[in-house]
Design a protein around this motif. Structure first.
Motif, PDB file in Angstrom:
ATOM      1  N   THR A  39      -8.549 -12.754  49.277  1.00 28.11           N
ATOM      2  CA  THR A  39      -9.380 -11.719  48.681  1.00 28.11           C
ATOM      3  C   THR A  39     -10.491 -11.400  49.664  1.00 28.11           C
ATOM      4  O   THR A  39     -11.192 -12.299  50.116  1.00 28.11           O
ATOM      5  CB  THR A  39      -9.994 -12.179  47.344  1.00 28.11           C
ATOM      6  OG1 THR A  39      -8.952 -12.582  46.469  1.00 28.11           O
ATOM      7  CG2 THR A  39     -10.808 -11.066  46.710  1.00 28.11           C
ATOM      8  N   ILE A  40     -10.614 -10.113  49.982  1.00 28.99           N
ATOM      9  CA  ILE A  40     -11.661  -9.700  50.911  1.00 28.99           C
ATOM     10  C   ILE A  40     -12.411  -8.512  50.323  1.00 28.99           C
ATOM     11  O   ILE A  40     -11.892  -7.790  49.478  1.00 28.99           O
ATOM     12  CB  ILE A  40     -11.102  -9.359  52.312  1.00 28.99           C
ATOM     13  CG1 ILE A  40     -10.183  -8.141  52.271  1.00 28.99           C
ATOM     14  CG2 ILE A  40     -10.374 -10.535  52.901  1.00 28.99           C
ATOM     15  CD1 ILE A  40      -9.684  -7.712  53.628  1.00 28.99           C
ATOM     16  N   LYS A  41     -13.653  -8.367  50.783  1.00 27.73           N
ATOM     17  CA  LYS A  41     -14.448  -7.230  50.332  1.00 27.73           C
ATOM     18  C   LYS A  41     -15.242  -6.675  51.506  1.00 27.73           C
ATOM     19  O   LYS A  41     -15.462  -7.363  52.506  1.00 27.73           O
ATOM     20  CB  LYS A  41     -15.380  -7.616  49.187  1.00 27.73           C
ATOM     21  CG  LYS A  41     -16.552  -8.472  49.586  1.00 27.73           C
ATOM     22  CD  LYS A  41     -17.506  -8.684  48.425  1.00 27.73           C
ATOM     23  CE  LYS A  41     -18.726  -9.459  48.873  1.00 27.73           C
ATOM     24  NZ  LYS A  41     -19.735  -9.537  47.839  1.00 27.73           N
ATOM     25  N   HIS A  42     -15.663  -5.447  51.350  1.00 25.89           N
ATOM     26  CA  HIS A  42     -16.495  -4.805  52.370  1.00 25.89           C
ATOM     27  C   HIS A  42     -17.900  -5.378  52.256  1.00 25.89           C
ATOM     28  O   HIS A  42     -18.428  -5.539  51.159  1.00 25.89           O
ATOM     29  CB  HIS A  42     -16.514  -3.293  52.142  1.00 25.89           C
ATOM     30  CG  HIS A  42     -16.975  -2.521  53.323  1.00 25.89           C
ATOM     31  ND1 HIS A  42     -18.295  -2.344  53.617  1.00 25.89           N
ATOM     32  CD2 HIS A  42     -16.277  -1.903  54.306  1.00 25.89           C
ATOM     33  CE1 HIS A  42     -18.395  -1.629  54.718  1.00 25.89           C
ATOM     34  NE2 HIS A  42     -17.184  -1.352  55.161  1.00 25.89           N
ATOM     35  N   VAL A  43     -18.501  -5.709  53.391  1.00 28.31           N
ATOM     36  CA  VAL A  43     -19.868  -6.234  53.395  1.00 28.31           C
ATOM     37  C   VAL A  43     -20.793  -5.130  52.891  1.00 28.31           C
ATOM     38  O   VAL A  43     -20.759  -4.003  53.373  1.00 28.31           O
ATOM     39  CB  VAL A  43     -20.282  -6.689  54.809  1.00 28.31           C
ATOM     40  CG1 VAL A  43     -21.733  -7.119  54.821  1.00 28.31           C
ATOM     41  CG2 VAL A  43     -19.385  -7.814  55.276  1.00 28.31           C
TER      42      VAL A  43
END
Length: 191
Positions: free
Chosen positions: A165-169
Motif C-alpha cells: 500500500t502506497i500513498k502520495h506524500v
C-alpha cells in the motif's frame, strides 16, 4: 418655429438615444461578472483535476514498478531466506538467495524535505549483493504497508504473497494531492 427644429431639443434627444441607462449597465456588469465567475471556476476545476491526476499517476506507476521488480526477483531467485526475511508485519523484509549473492527488499524510514518541511516516509528499496541499496519509489511516495507472507506448503516451490500500500506524500493534507492505492499479489520461485 417648431420645437423639433430647436437645436437644444435635437441635441438632448440624441444624448438620450446614444447613452446607456442604469438598468442596462447593471445587466451588462452582471452578465460579465457571471461569465468571469464561471470561467474562473472552470479553469480552477481543470487545474485541480490535473493535480489529482498527476498524484494518482505517480502512485500507480510506483506501485506497478515496485511489484514488478519484486515478483521478477522472486521468480528468478534460487531460494527465499526465511531466516533473514521478516514476514507478517507492516514493514516487511524479503531476502532472496541467488548464486553468490542475496537480494533484499525492504521499506526503511527516510527523511525528505518538502517545501522546507522535513517529512518522514518509508521508501521501497532493493539491495543487490554488496552494492548500496537503491530506492524503487520516488520521494513523492510513502510506503504505508509492505507485508510479506510465506505461502509455501511442504515441498512446493517457495511462494510469497506481497501486500503493498502506497500513498502520495501530502504533508499539508491537501485533498488535491491525496492519492493512495493497495495491491496484493503472489509470486513463486520458478527454478
Amino acid at each position: 418655429m417648431k420645437i423639433e427644429n430647436c437645436p437644444d431639443f435635437v441635441e438632448s434627444k440624441l444624448k438620450i438615444i446614444t447613452g446607456f441607462t442604469l438598468v442596462e449597465l447593471i445587466i451588462y456588469l452582471s452578465l460579465v461578472s457571471l461569465i468571469a465567475v464561471v470561467s474562473i471556476s472552470f479553469v480552477w476545476n481543470i487545474v485541480n483535476a490535473r493535480i489529482k491526476n498527476e498524484a494518482n499517476q505517480e502512485v500507480e506507476q510506483n506501485l506497478r514498478f515496485g511489484l514488478e521488480k519484486i515478483t521478477q526477483a522472486i521468480r528468478e531467485a534460487d531460494d527465499v531466506s526465511a531466516m533473514d526475511s521478516i514476514f507478517n508485519v507492516s514493514s516487511g523484509k524479503l531476502t532472496l538467495k541467488y548464486p553468490g549473492k542475496d537480494i533484499i527488499f525492504d521499506a526503511p524510514v527516510k527523511i525528505i524535505n518538502i517545501n522546507g518541511q522535513d517529512v518522514e516516509i518509508h521508501k521501497l528499496r532493493i539491495k543487490d549483493g554488496d552494492s548500496d541499496p537503491k530506492d524503487l519509489t520516488s520521494n513523492k511516495i510513502d510506503i504505508i504497508n509492505f507485508k510479506l507472507t510465506n505461502l509455501t506448503r511442504g515441498l512446493e516451490p517457495k511462494n510469497i504473497k506481497i501486500n503493498l500500500t502506497i500513498k502520495h506524500v501530502n504533508p499539508t493534507q491537501n485533498l488535491r494531492w491525496a492519492a493512495e492505492i493497495s495491491s496484493e499479489t503472489a509470486s513463486s520461485i520458478r527454478k
